[in-house]
Write a protein that holds these residues in place. Structure first.
Motif, PDB file in Angstrom:
ATOM      1  N   ASP A  73       0.806  -1.215   0.014  1.00 19.23           N
ATOM      2  CA  ASP A  73      -0.086   0.081  -0.066  1.00 19.23           C
ATOM      3  C   ASP A  73       0.906   1.142   0.069  1.00 19.23           C
ATOM      4  O   ASP A  73       0.224   2.203  -0.229  1.00 19.23           O
ATOM      5  CB  ASP A  73      -1.031  -0.019   1.183  1.00 19.23           C
ATOM      6  CG  ASP A  73      -0.360  -0.340   2.447  1.00 19.23           C
ATOM      7  OD1 ASP A  73       0.876   0.292   2.806  1.00 19.23           O
ATOM      8  OD2 ASP A  73      -0.812  -1.145   3.047  1.00 19.23           O
ATOM      9  N   THR A  77      -1.102   4.084  -5.796  1.00 17.20           N
ATOM     10  CA  THR A  77      -1.864   5.296  -5.495  1.00 17.20           C
ATOM     11  C   THR A  77      -3.300   4.903  -5.908  1.00 17.20           C
ATOM     12  O   THR A  77      -3.663   3.937  -6.576  1.00 17.20           O
ATOM     13  CB  THR A  77      -1.374   6.414  -6.612  1.00 17.20           C
ATOM     14  OG1 THR A  77      -1.475   6.054  -7.896  1.00 17.20           O
ATOM     15  CG2 THR A  77      -0.016   6.808  -6.544  1.00 17.20           C
ATOM     16  N   THR A 116      -0.967  -2.529 -10.480  1.00 22.18           N
ATOM     17  CA  THR A 116       0.293  -2.440  -9.622  1.00 22.18           C
ATOM     18  C   THR A 116       1.553  -2.541 -10.341  1.00 22.18           C
ATOM     19  O   THR A 116       2.661  -1.705 -10.173  1.00 22.18           O
ATOM     20  CB  THR A 116      -0.005  -3.024  -8.296  1.00 22.18           C
ATOM     21  OG1 THR A 116      -1.368  -2.654  -7.691  1.00 22.18           O
ATOM     22  CG2 THR A 116       1.161  -2.776  -7.349  1.00 22.18           C
ATOM     23  N   SER A 120       3.721   0.315 -10.595  1.00 24.03           N
ATOM     24  CA  SER A 120       4.651   0.494  -9.259  1.00 24.03           C
ATOM     25  C   SER A 120       5.972  -0.454  -9.484  1.00 24.03           C
ATOM     26  O   SER A 120       6.646  -0.354  -8.364  1.00 24.03           O
ATOM     27  CB  SER A 120       3.910   0.460  -8.162  1.00 24.03           C
ATOM     28  OG  SER A 120       2.687   1.399  -8.101  1.00 24.03           O
ATOM     29  N   ALA A 205      -3.788   4.355   0.820  1.00 24.30           N
ATOM     30  CA  ALA A 205      -2.911   4.871  -0.047  1.00 24.30           C
ATOM     31  C   ALA A 205      -2.854   6.371  -0.285  1.00 24.30           C
ATOM     32  O   ALA A 205      -2.004   6.976  -0.569  1.00 24.30           O
ATOM     33  CB  ALA A 205      -3.064   4.148  -1.606  1.00 24.30           C
ATOM     34  N   SER A 206      -4.187   6.766  -0.018  1.00 25.23           N
ATOM     35  CA  SER A 206      -4.366   8.421   0.040  1.00 25.23           C
ATOM     36  C   SER A 206      -3.984   9.048   1.234  1.00 25.23           C
ATOM     37  O   SER A 206      -3.899  10.354   1.450  1.00 25.23           O
ATOM     38  CB  SER A 206      -5.713   8.597  -0.360  1.00 25.23           C
ATOM     39  OG  SER A 206      -6.718   8.148   0.748  1.00 25.23           O
TER      40      SER A 206
END
Length: 378
Positions: A73, A77, A116, A120, A205-206
């Motif tokens: 996590d 995003t 992901t 990422s 994530a936020s």
């Protein structure tokens, strides 16, 4: 895009996926009960919807697996999560359109992993956890459910072979109401939690939630309501496949298939395995067919289902990867992904209206197995 607005978009998209999960998986709980005439179609989906909602409040172990185990996590995003959800929704709608009981869960995992991975990097995916919590249960759970259902069906027919068959059928139809209800409850404890986990992951994530947090109450309620509403729609295309095409279902079979599936799903939810309830229930139906007669399964239909099972995760992963990569580019990317997702979803829906499958169609085709007064009432 404003971070708060993006989170709102992700939450709304997650609930849209949850809604598709509901009508995609209604057949898991109710196909066999409808096929034998134990429950009328509309009664069946209403009961299933209520129990899915209740089941969503019973556990959060699967939600924790999704929010804190599948991906890192700290390396993703909300835009990446959004892309993964679009991949899952599109695959759900495609398989619903063709009437294949594929896994909504694996569509979700595939979309999330694909998005992901591309956005990422491979290190952001916890593959050991994916194998332990997703892939191993995906293989083991339907086999276990199938074996239990086959054994239970065989014993059921042996024990009741000298009884009055009409009385036996009535008794097992009553039992099916209970077993179908248990499957619906179990489905809520497993599948509704996956959306809870995705929303919780987006909040973490936020920065709205601390890492390792469980789903807030509003997340639990909204996910439960969304899957219940989707369930009430019925998903008649897939119900027809599981209730009629895979095997010819009689009341003892239906009871055995549902009971074995419910036990496997509830046990898995308790330990946090995010398994596919579709795989489990399909395995139970297939096992019940084999338990009644060696040739009781239509292997061509099963072959198409198995192929869908195999390609679901990579197919949703590919779509999720593309969507996640585009969404990561900013506001324009998010808008573009949303627009394409809406257009594809609308196109599939309009195509489905050309050849709709309604409750009366399902009942008409399975009419020889149901009581005349139940067919008329449905």
């Amino acid at each position: 895009m404003d971070p708060t607005l993006l989170v709102v978009v992700v939450v709304a998209t997650a609930l849209a996926f949850d809604f598709t999960n509901g009508f995609h998986d209604t057949a898991n709980a109710m196909a066999t009960s409808i096929a034998t005439g134990a429950l009328r179609p509309r009664t069946a989906v209403a009961l299933s919807a209520i129990l899915n909602l209740v089941g969503s409040f019973l556990s959060v172990e699967v939600a924790k697996t999704i929010s804190g185990g599948i991906v890192d996590d700290a390396k993703i995003t909300p835009a990446v999560i959004f892309g993964g959800l679009i991949g899952a929704i599109i695959w759900n709608l495609i398989t619903w359109y063709v009437g294949l009981p594929s896994s909504s869960s694996h569509a979700l995992f595939g979309g999330l992993i694909g998005a992901t991975w591309v956005a990422s990097g491979i290190d952001a995916v916890h593959f050991a956890k994916v194998v332990e919590k997703v892939l191993v249960p995906a293989v083991a759970a339907p086999i276990v459910a199938g074996l239990v259902a086959a054994g239970a069906t065989y014993l059921t027919y042996r024990l009741t072979r000298n009884g009055d068959q009409q009385t036996v059928a009535r008794g097992y139809k009553a039992g099916q109401v209970v077993s179908a209800s248990l499957v619906s409850l179990a489905h809520g404890t497993n599948d509704a939690q996956k959306t809870m986990g995705i929303i919780t992951l987006a909040l973490i994530a936020s920065g709205s939630l601390a890492a390792g947090s469980g789903p807030p109450t509003w997340v639990i309620i909204s996910a439960g309501v969304a899957i219940a509403l989707g369930t009430y729609l019925g998903g008649w295309r897939i119900t027809h496949t599981l209730g009629k095409k895979l095997t010819t279902i009689e009341p003892p079979q239906g009871f055995a298939a549902q009971t074995s599936s419910a036990v496997v799903i509830l046990a898995s939810s308790h330990v946090g395995f995010a398994l596919s309830t579709t795989h489990v229930c399909s395995g139970g139906v297939m096992g019940s067919g084999l338990g009644r007669a060696p040739g009781g399964v239509r292997w061509g239909v099963f072959g198409r289902m198995a192929l869908a099972w195999l390609i679901t995760l990579p197919a949703a992963g590919a779509v999720g990867a593309i969507a996640g990569m585009v969404a990561e580019r900013g506001t324009g990317g998010v808008i573009a992904v949303a627009a394409v997702g809406i257009l594809i979803s609308l196109g599939i829906y309009l195509a489905s209206r050309r050849r709709p499958v309604r409750p009366e169609h399902v009942v008409d085709e399975i009419a020889p197995q149901a009581e005349p007064h139940e067919i008329k009432a449905a």
